[in-house]
Design an enzyme around this catalytic site. Structure first.
Site, mmCIF file in Angstrom:
data_model
loop_
_atom_site.group_PDB
_atom_site.id
_atom_site.type_symbol
_atom_site.label_atom_id
_atom_site.label_comp_id
_atom_site.label_asym_id
_atom_site.label_seq_id
_atom_site.Cartn_x
_atom_site.Cartn_y
_atom_site.Cartn_z
ATOM 1 N N HIS A 146 -0.074 -2.406 -2.594
ATOM 2 C CA HIS A 146 -0.967 -1.514 -1.842
ATOM 3 C C HIS A 146 -1.061 -1.946 -0.375
ATOM 4 C CE1 HIS A 146 -4.998 0.701 -1.465
ATOM 5 N NE2 HIS A 146 -5.007 -0.102 -0.413
ATOM 6 N N GLU A 147 -1.348 -3.233 -0.165
ATOM 7 C CA GLU A 147 -1.592 -3.694 1.205
ATOM 8 C C GLU A 147 -0.303 -3.780 2.018
ATOM 9 O OE1 GLU A 147 -4.506 -3.986 2.404
ATOM 10 O OE2 GLU A 147 -5.806 -4.204 0.648
ATOM 11 N N HIS B 267 0.085 0.413 2.828
ATOM 12 C CA HIS B 267 -0.359 0.614 4.214
ATOM 13 C C HIS B 267 0.730 0.282 5.226
ATOM 14 C CE1 HIS B 267 -4.291 1.707 2.955
ATOM 15 N NE2 HIS B 267 -4.643 0.509 2.522
ATOM 16 N N GLU C 82 -5.828 5.598 1.621
ATOM 17 C CA GLU C 82 -5.994 4.712 0.461
ATOM 18 C C GLU C 82 -5.218 5.274 -0.729
ATOM 19 O OE1 GLU C 82 -6.963 1.807 0.664
ATOM 20 O OE2 GLU C 82 -7.900 1.959 2.633
HETATM 21 ZN ZN ZN Z 1 -6.204 0.006 1.284
#
Ligand code: ZN
Length: 734
Positions: A452-453, A457, A510
């Protein structure tokens, strides 16, 4: 009569260990010593929160410490049963003590409401008189009980919550202060350019009946004047302001801040760089003199200390609990980089190029070079204060944020404990899913967070036109895969992603990052980087997908039907993903309403693990491509239509999401209380002491916190508490 349920903690209060064993064990011995002394400083300072919460909190703290230091819960249990307490009543006492220690006072840090013991005053008093603590020091326990008995139990309207004047209880102000007093003093402080962060306000009458205000700064020194060289030199003493007498004094929490300062000095010997040493010097000066200016100087060095192995921050930080919003609660934390997790994340970054290339969008939609996003995940060793957040963004000083910057830190072990829970309390899963979920929730969460990070992103490109009319993409050749035509929209000069997507930007982003996690977590190479192979790897990826749809269901708690709004970006994102996977059909994900074993409505969520690759992944692939294409091409209209559509919560069949929301709220769990480790210095080595994830474990960790000076500390705290008792109309006979 039992107190109303919103003012007691439930007997099955969830308690979790803040696990930092792996991260701590990988520190060098110098780093462990630094961690140890910073933890000591934090815990001593954390006792200040008792004085910032309610007049009775310090004495309740001392009483509970005395009781449980003299007798372990198991021994006290025998006494309790002999004195006629039921099992439930004894459990209620344990839960009260654990909750009190976790919140550092008798008001909840989340919501600011009071909680009282769910065992009657008479029974608690009987137990006290039969306890070992009483046998050792009858007078001491008797007088502590006298100080606390009324207010420990009182639910008078003013005492039900924190607040100013008639609105509630606050010890940032003497009991007779009103909002007018708070405003007057704020303008005085502003006129002097004196920060309120480390202050309290006391209102007195002099002999002539004239009102006299005391602004008391937190400091070791009690001297009423400061050297010419100090930034406080012209700010201490007596002033006339708008016809009122105001005196600025020092020395609040002096005895506690002395211990904070001493430990900061010891930590300095093990600091790993100059920024840390200077930061500790300035903090020490701040606590010695009561200077927020010094704390700001320290904070500048702190911001410049980028990516340290041991991270910490300490002082009067968050002003949520001052009813006037300008006085800071003491907070101190020490968190460490988990070197093992960081190494895995680094491997993930080195594999990023090929992983990013496998994401479901054409190559022109990807950045020319992969840029590692700014991301630090730390495990908390010590967090003192009234509560533990999952992430922090400090300092709060606006001028420093503008000129020097700030840090954004994710607290990994707080986050990951978030939904690990006891089997019997694990909601919305089938019996057979529960075991695999409990076993692999932690490992799958680590995989998801990393993806995710770093790749979520960190991936994707925005199509931008610069001020000279040039483009950062080949406008004549790049095709929009959604339409099959050339790209027709992009970010014009001056336009940004946040500005363009405004209200949906954060949740949408997100959602994109979460989808990248789901999409890539099935990749064997990724699973191997995180140490998972064969059947275990299959279970980790299954639990990651299952956890996502369960989180989507639980996200409904953060939707407000009255306004039609979502209150939490991540939870909205997970609900959207749940919708996408339901839409994929083929019974891949199911939601089934049922009656629970307690006779109340319930719901069960399932995900067919045999269809992850054939149904789930293609659905995410398609959706993720749309998310990225709309983002890249600044196509906010299509993005909004799609995202708002999936975010809609209605009661239409087959899912009846509003009904499901009621069930989710009915079955939501009480917020967790955290058990923290203690560090001990034996010779030159620092060891970590662990405790059970239970109310008894939490109590044990607190009573073992100050082994060198607990009695001295308690008598100092009692003296501090008694000296100010009259400000809240209380007497203190010692
Ligand atoms: Zn996030």
């Amino acid at each position: 009569m039992a107190p109303p349920s919103q003012y007691v903690l439930p007997n099955d209060l969830p308690v979790a260990l803040l696990d930092c064993e792996e991260a701590f064990s990988l520190l060098s011995s110098e780093e462990k010593l630094y961690t140890h002394f910073m933890s000591r400083a934090s815990f001593y300072g954390g006792l200040i929160v008792l004085f910032q919460t309610s007049p009775e909190s310090p004495a309740i703290y001392i009483l509970l410490n005395r009781i449980f230091r003299a007798q372990k819960p198991s021994a006290l249990h025998e006494v309790a049963l002999a004195q006629g307490l039921t099992e439930d009543e004894f459990q209620a006492l344990l839960v009260y003590a654990a909750g009190f220690f976790a919140n550092m006072g008798n008001y909840k840090s989340f919501g600011d409401t009071k909680f009282v013991p769910n065992v009657s005053k008479d029974k608690l008093e009987k137990l006290l008189r039969a306890s070992d603590a009483f046998a050792k020091d009858p007078e001491g326990i008797e007088s502590l009980w006298k100080i606390v008995e009324e207010h420990m139990y009182s639910l008078e309207p003013r005492e039900r919550q924190l607040g100013l004047g008639d609105q509630g209880i606050s010890t940032y102000f003497s009991g007779n202060c009103t909002i007018e007093d708070a405003k007057l003093i704020q303008s005085f402080l502003d006129s002097k350019n004196l920060s309120a962060y480390n202050t309290r306000l006391f209102k007195n009458q002099d002999e002539g009946g004239r009102t006299k205000y005391e602004v008391r700064l937190a400091s070791v020194t009690k001297e009423g004047t400061a050297d010419k060289s100090s930034d406080l030199s012209s700010l201490l003493g007596s002033f006339e302001f708008e016809g009122h007498e105001i005196v600025v004094t020092r020395g609040d929490y002096s005895a506690l801040l002395l211990r904070v300062r001493e430990n900061l000095e010891k930590a300095k010997a093990y600091a790993s760089n100059d920024n840390q040493r200077k930061m500790l010097e300035e903090y020490g000066r701040s606590f010695q003199e009561g200077s927020i200016q010094a704390h700001k100087e320290g904070s500048k060095h702190w911001v410049q200390d980028k990516g340290p192995i041991v991270e910490s921050y300490i002082g009067f930080i968050e002003s949520y609990r001052d009813p006037f919003g300008s006085r800071g609660e003491f907070e101190g934390f020490v968190a460490v980089v988990n070197k093992l997790v960081s190494a895995r994340f680094a491997q993930l970054v080195s594999a990023a190029e090929s992983l990013v290339a496998s994401l479901p969008w054409p190559s022109p939609y990807e950045k020319d070079a992969f840029l590692r996003p700014d991301f630090t995940s730390l495990d908390v060793v010590t967090f003192s204060g009234s509560g533990i957040p999952a992430g922090i963004n400090i300092p709060n000083y606006d001028d420093i944020r503008q000129s020097v910057g700030f840090k954004n830190v994710s607290l990994g072990n707080v986050l990951s404990v978030g939904s690990i829970t006891q089997r019997e309390k694990l909601t919305f899963l089938s019996e057979e899913d529960k075991d695999v979920f409990i076993e692999y929730r932690g490992p799958s969460f680590e995989v998801q967070v990393g993806l995710h990070e770093l790749l979520g992103h960190g991936s994707g490109k925005l199509f931008v036109q610069d001020t000279k009319g040039g483009f950062n993409f080949d406008k004549d050749h790049v095709i929009n895969p959604e339409t099959g035509e050339l790209v027709k929209s992009w970010y014009k000069p001056g336009e940004t992603w946040d500005g363009k997507f405004s209200t949906i930007a954060s949740s949408y982003e997100e959602c994109r990052a979460e989808c990248v996690g789901l999409y890539l977590c099935v990749n064997e190479e990724v699973l191997r980087i995180f140490g998972h192979e064969s059947q275990e790897a299959q279970d980790v990826l299954y639990v990651n997908w299952l956890n996502m749809v369960r989180a989507g269901l639980m996200g409904l708690e953060f939707y407000t039907p009255e306004t039609g709004r979502w209150r939490q970006a991540h939870m909205q994102a997970r609900f959207v993903i749940l919708r996408v996977l339901l839409e994929a059909g083929e019974n891949f994900v199911t939601l089934t309403q049922k009656v629970g074993s307690d006779g109340r409505p319930d719901v069960q969520v399932t995900l067919d693990r045999s269809k992850i690759m054939s149904v789930g992944r293609p659905a995410i692939q398609k959706f993720l491509q749309r998310l990225q294409v709309y983002k890249s091409t600044a196509d906010v209209d299509r993005a909004r239509e799609m995202y708002d559509g999936y975010s809609k919560v209605t009661d239409s069949k087959p899912y009846e999401f509003l009904t499901l929301r009621d069930i989710v709220i009915l079955r939501k769990e009480e917020r967790k209380s955290f058990v923290q480790i203690n560090t001990r210095l034996t010779g030159a080595a620092v060891e970590a002491l662990r405790y059970d994830s239970s109310p008894s474990g939490l109590i044990q960790s607190v009573i073992e916190r100050f082994p060198d000076d607990e009695e001295e500390l308690e008598s100092l705290m009692l003296a501090m508490s008694c000296a100010d008792a009259h400000f809240w109309g209380k007497e203190c006979s010692r």
